[in-house]
Design a protein around this motif. Structure first.
Motif, short mmCIF file in Angstrom:
data_model
loop_
_atom_site.label_atom_id
_atom_site.label_comp_id
_atom_site.label_asym_id
_atom_site.label_seq_id
_atom_site.Cartn_x
_atom_site.Cartn_y
_atom_site.Cartn_z
N GLY A 1 0.80 -1.22 0.00
CA GLY A 1 0.00 0.00 0.00
C GLY A 1 0.84 1.28 0.00
O GLY A 1 0.31 2.37 -0.08
N ARG A 2 2.17 1.12 0.12
CA ARG A 2 3.09 2.25 0.14
C ARG A 2 4.21 2.02 -0.85
O ARG A 2 4.55 0.88 -1.16
CB ARG A 2 3.70 2.43 1.53
CG ARG A 2 2.71 2.40 2.69
CD ARG A 2 1.89 3.66 2.79
NE ARG A 2 2.71 4.81 3.19
CZ ARG A 2 2.23 6.05 3.32
NH1 ARG A 2 0.94 6.28 3.09
NH2 ARG A 2 3.03 7.04 3.68
N ILE A 3 4.77 3.08 -1.37
CA ILE A 3 5.95 2.97 -2.23
C ILE A 3 7.07 3.83 -1.64
O ILE A 3 6.82 4.81 -0.94
CB ILE A 3 5.66 3.40 -3.68
CG1 ILE A 3 5.17 4.83 -3.75
CG2 ILE A 3 4.67 2.46 -4.33
CD1 ILE A 3 5.03 5.36 -5.18
N ILE A 4 8.30 3.44 -1.93
CA ILE A 4 9.47 4.11 -1.37
C ILE A 4 9.84 5.32 -2.22
O ILE A 4 9.98 5.21 -3.44
CB ILE A 4 10.65 3.12 -1.26
CG1 ILE A 4 10.28 1.98 -0.32
CG2 ILE A 4 11.91 3.82 -0.79
CD1 ILE A 4 11.27 0.84 -0.31
N GLU A 5 10.03 6.47 -1.56
CA GLU A 5 10.36 7.70 -2.28
C GLU A 5 11.84 7.75 -2.66
O GLU A 5 12.20 8.30 -3.71
CB GLU A 5 10.00 8.92 -1.44
CG GLU A 5 8.50 9.08 -1.21
CD GLU A 5 8.17 10.36 -0.46
OE1 GLU A 5 7.66 11.31 -1.10
OE2 GLU A 5 8.42 10.40 0.76
N ASN A 6 12.72 7.19 -1.81
CA ASN A 6 14.16 7.21 -2.07
C ASN A 6 14.66 5.77 -2.10
O ASN A 6 15.18 5.25 -1.11
CB ASN A 6 14.89 8.00 -0.99
CG ASN A 6 14.38 9.43 -0.88
OD1 ASN A 6 14.40 10.18 -1.85
ND2 ASN A 6 13.92 9.79 0.32
N PRO A 7 14.49 5.08 -3.25
CA PRO A 7 14.87 3.67 -3.33
C PRO A 7 16.37 3.46 -3.11
O PRO A 7 17.20 4.31 -3.49
CB PRO A 7 14.47 3.27 -4.75
CG PRO A 7 13.49 4.32 -5.19
CD PRO A 7 13.93 5.57 -4.52
N CYS A 8 16.69 2.33 -2.52
CA CYS A 8 18.08 1.93 -2.31
C CYS A 8 18.75 1.70 -3.66
O CYS A 8 18.19 1.04 -4.55
CB CYS A 8 18.13 0.66 -1.46
SG CYS A 8 19.76 -0.12 -1.35
N SER A 9 19.97 2.21 -3.83
CA SER A 9 20.67 2.08 -5.11
C SER A 9 21.15 0.66 -5.37
O SER A 9 21.38 0.27 -6.51
CB SER A 9 21.86 3.04 -5.15
OG SER A 9 22.77 2.76 -4.08
N SER A 10 21.29 -0.12 -4.30
CA SER A 10 21.80 -1.50 -4.46
C SER A 10 20.70 -2.47 -4.90
O SER A 10 20.91 -3.32 -5.76
CB SER A 10 22.42 -2.00 -3.15
OG SER A 10 23.58 -1.25 -2.83
N CYS A 11 19.51 -2.34 -4.27
CA CYS A 11 18.43 -3.28 -4.58
C CYS A 11 17.29 -2.63 -5.36
O CYS A 11 16.28 -3.28 -5.65
CB CYS A 11 17.88 -3.91 -3.30
SG CYS A 11 17.08 -2.71 -2.19
N HIS A 12 17.46 -1.33 -5.67
CA HIS A 12 16.45 -0.58 -6.45
C HIS A 12 15.07 -0.59 -5.79
O HIS A 12 14.04 -0.67 -6.46
CB HIS A 12 16.36 -1.14 -7.87
CG HIS A 12 17.68 -1.20 -8.58
ND1 HIS A 12 18.35 -0.08 -9.01
CD2 HIS A 12 18.46 -2.27 -8.89
CE1 HIS A 12 19.49 -0.44 -9.58
NE2 HIS A 12 19.58 -1.77 -9.52
#
Length: 369
Positions: A195-206
């Protein structure tokens, strides 16, 4: 289109046991589930068809009515696919497929809405290994190499920082497909059901929170293992979500058939040929053992072809037991008639026949004998 026979749908005979029906349905459901085959209408139809067949054949009363009256005996009797879900955790052993099935029919919406960031257990993985007859009987070790999802070490499995409501599902964690009478809810492809999405995704796992890892394990196959033996390695499956525990690695054992030995539970069976003179006079013969080597066995005089002798404690060890706790070996004697006799042998055989006064007009033997 006319309905197919329920037994035909599951690929089982009308005398199939409950366990055989369950295994057949499990195989079809895993191969055709809509959440693992998005936009595949044919797979979806196969899944629904198999679910309806299982709903009827897994119920003794409904199965009896169907066997007697066909579809007329169960019209209106199928409670829908939600009823199949009652036994789904038993069929699939819980884990990932239970969550998929629940979300497919909308059963998990309240759980997601009330705990979108709750910990979720990772999915379990299946691996098949094939071992020799002797190794299954007395145990062995096999190397297993497989790929699985592991929590990202950069973001500790969080996927990144900062979250916002998923625009695709509006925070519900599910999207609905279809319209009218039959609607299906499935996990939102954008947020994965959170129900939520990440605003600043991790560069390693996208932003996924996991990385794919190839792992190699040495797995012990216990003594007494047989075809279909199930071994569960806890926590060796895919990583969980939001810090949830990892799933399991489930090992299924397949046993190569042996050229000479057959097996049933802890007992083994062996056929050994002897000549008719050995059968008439009695003898001693050396027979092979499943662990290797041979043992000397006394064959009583007058033994008939097809007669079995029991060698106690020469079978397969009990599953996960000790090597001293074993089943038995049954030795079936096959009396062979010589195909080629020399002049001297024929003369001796003729003398033997005359001495025995063999019956040239024997009475038939009843089948029950």
């Amino acid at each position: 289109m006319a309905k197919r026979d329920y037994y035909e749908v599951l690929g089982v005979s009308k005398s199939a046991s409950d366990e055989e029906i369950k295994k057949a349905y499990r195989k079809i459901a895993m191969a055709n589930h809509p959440d693992t085959h998005p936009n595949d209408k044919e797979a979806e139809e196969r899944f629904k068809e198999a679910s309806e067949a299982y709903e009827i054949l897994s119920n003794k009363e409904k199965r009896s009515n169907y066997d007697q009256f066909g579809f007329a005996g169960v019209d209106g009797g199928a409670g829908g696919y939600q009823n199949v879900y009652r036994d789904f955790s038993d069929i699939f052993g819980g884990g990932g497929f239970e969550d998929i099935f629940s979300s497919f029919f909308g059963g998990g919406s309240s759980r997601r809405s009330s705990g979108q960031s709750a910990q979720q257990r990772g999915s379990s993985l299946q691996y098949n290994v094939t071992v020799d007859f002797k190794d299954a009987a007395f145990g062995t070790k096999v190397d297993v190499s497989y790929a699985h999802d592991e929590a990202c070490d950069t973001c500790a499995g969080t996927g990144g920082s900062g979250t916002k409501t998923c625009p695709t599902c509006g925070g519900r964690g599910q999207v609905t497909r279809g319209n009218g009478f039959f609607q299906m809810a499935s996990t939102c492809p954008t947020c994965g059901g959170s129900g939520r999405i990440i605003e600043n995704p991790c560069s390693s796992c996208h932003g996924t929170g996991v990385k794919r890892k190839q792992e190699k394990l040495s797995v012990s196959i216990p003594c007494g293992s047989d075809n279909g033996t199930k071994l569960v390695l806890r926590g060796k499956g895919n990583a969980g979500k939001n810090g949830g525990p990892a799933g399991d690695l489930i090992i299924y054992v397949n046993v190569k058939p042996d050229k000479y030995f057959a097996r049933e539970d802890m007992n083994v069976f062996l056929q050994i040929p002897i000549s008719f003179t050995q059968a008439a006079l009695g003898c001693e013969v050396e027979v092979p053992l499943i662990e290797g080597g041979k043992v000397r066995v006394s064959i009583p005089s007058g033994i008939q072809s097809g007669k079995s002798l029991r060698l106690k404690g020469r079978g397969v060890p009990r599953f996960r037991g000790s090597e001293s706790d074993r089943g038995d070996m049954y030795l079936t004697v096959i009396v062979e008639t010589p195909k080629h006799l020399g002049f001297k042998a024929k003369a001796l055989m003729k003398q033997l026949s005359e001495a025995m006064g063999e019956n040239t007009s024997p009475d038939p033997i009843p089948f029950e004998n």
